[in-house]
Design a protein around this motif. Structure first.
Motif, PDB file in Angstrom:
ATOM      1  N   ARG A  10       0.861  -1.193   0.000  1.00  0.00           N
ATOM      2  CA  ARG A  10       0.000   0.000   0.000  1.00  0.00           C
ATOM      3  C   ARG A  10       0.887   1.229   0.000  1.00  0.00           C
ATOM      4  N   ILE A  47      -6.572  -2.310   6.592  1.00  0.00           N
ATOM      5  CA  ILE A  47      -6.820  -3.166   5.426  1.00  0.00           C
ATOM      6  C   ILE A  47      -7.555  -4.441   5.852  1.00  0.00           C
ATOM      7  N   PRO A  54      -5.598  -2.649  -0.298  1.00  0.00           N
ATOM      8  CA  PRO A  54      -4.219  -2.744  -0.790  1.00  0.00           C
ATOM      9  C   PRO A  54      -4.109  -2.397  -2.264  1.00  0.00           C
ATOM     10  N   ASP A  55      -2.949  -1.908  -2.649  1.00  0.00           N
ATOM     11  CA  ASP A  55      -2.669  -1.692  -4.066  1.00  0.00           C
ATOM     12  C   ASP A  55      -2.379  -3.017  -4.763  1.00  0.00           C
TER      13      ASP A  55
END
Length: 345
Positions: A10, A47, A54-55
């Protein structure tokens, strides 16, 4: 309920809050996320809670990927740092809130809600407070209300974001012992974010130590203290004297201090030794060290010693039987054990 975090990253702009984090939590386990400010522990908890996403990477709860699932669909109990109680509601209504906002098809009847709320207030030991409002109760009692509210939806996973940080030391100590007992009674999987090492080491089954968005080590409290993965963990956890040394031919030499060398398996080069106060033993009868202070302890005085005014101050313990060590006395000093790591820039 098990939790598996795989390759979670992230970023916030150019800053990486989490960097390829892997973490596996067993069902019924109590895990603490511990690390300095900015290490990523709160981002990781958010998260898990579904308050951030999250990315990259996967978040699985009981085998189900929830990385893109909103908080309301996860069935997770969450206790935020500030408790987030509704000031205009009574304690009873705060605890009942998560049940009352359910869709009509899954919402319990009013008498069932009342019975569940009162069972929870009994469980967290504040049944007498149900008609009070948050500003009419203490900080420790508000913490229990927030916990009861989180438990009201019967979650299989409980997330706690520094829930004791605003409380005084004695209340924190009492509540964390109580929380551990409650965890064992309910058998719920719990994840706690904390900056308090004593808190993490006292109540968690395992502790994940984070640094710069990565999990540096994830192990039991005993293993973290006895077998730290690197110099950061050794220096971050517990009390330790940090001593620069030079490794030559299998021994760590303290060239600037009157200490005997220690055997080590490290290759030759600069290193750092971490010595717990209990492993640094002072002896009476003169020597090259001077006691700067001595404070009472159950095992005898806790000492601070140095070689002179400009020398490093080290925490030490007197040898067994020496209970009258006093400030200003000269003493000898020897290392019983140390954790030695290559020195980092």
């Amino acid at each position: 309920m098990s939790v598996d975090i795989s390759g979670v990253s992230r970023r916030f702009g150019a800053a990486a809050a989490l960097d390829a984090v892997d973490l596996s939590i067993q069902a019924g386990e109590f895990v603490a996320l511990l690390g300095p400010s900015g290490s990523g522990k709160t981002t990781l908890l958010r998260i898990l809670a579904g308050l951030d996403f999250p990315d990259r990477g996967a978040v699985r709860i009981n085998g189900r990927d929830v990385a893109n699932l909103p908080a309301r669909a996860r069935g997770i109990g969450f206790v935020p740092q500030n408790y987030a109680l509704f000031r205009h509601m009574t304690v009873f209504e705060n605890v009942a809130f998560g049940l009352r906002i359910r869709p009509r098809s899954t919402r319990p009847k009013d008498d069932e809600i009342a019975a569940r709320v009162r069972r929870l207030l009994e469980l967290v030991q504040i049944p007498q407070l149900e008609n009070r409002r948050p500003d009419q109760i203490s900080g420790g009692q508000r913490q229990r209300v927030a916990l009861a509210r989180a438990l009201a939806i019967e979650p299989s996973l409980l997330l706690l974001d520094e829930p004791f940080s605003a409380l005084d030391a004695q209340v924190r100590k009492d509540l964390r012992a109580w929380l551990r007992t409650l965890h064992e009674r309910l058998g719920i999987t719990s994840v706690l974010v904390t900056h308090d090492q004593d808190e993490a080491m006292e109540i968690a089954d395992r502790v994940a130590v984070l640094r710069d968005g990565r999990v540096v080590q994830f192990d039991t409290p005993e293993a973290l203290l006895d077998h730290p993965a690197d110099a950061f963990v050794a220096g971050f956890l517990g009390e330790a004297n940090r001593l620069d040394c030079e490794v030559r031919a299998g021994q760590a030499h303290f060239t600037d201090l009157p200490l005997l060398p220690l055997p080590t398996t490290l290759p030759d080069g600069p290193a750092t030794a971490f010595v717990r106060p209990a492993d640094l033993l002072a002896s009476p009868g003169g020597g090259q060290w001077l006691i700067r202070s001595a404070r009472p302890d159950a095992r005898g005085p806790r000492l601070v010693v140095s070689t002179g005014e400009g020398g490093p101050a080290l925490d030490a313990m007197p040898q067994p039987g020496w209970r009258d060590a006093k400030r200003g006395e000269a003493c000898g000093l020897r290392i019983l054990a140390a954790q030695v790591f290559p020195r980092t820039p």
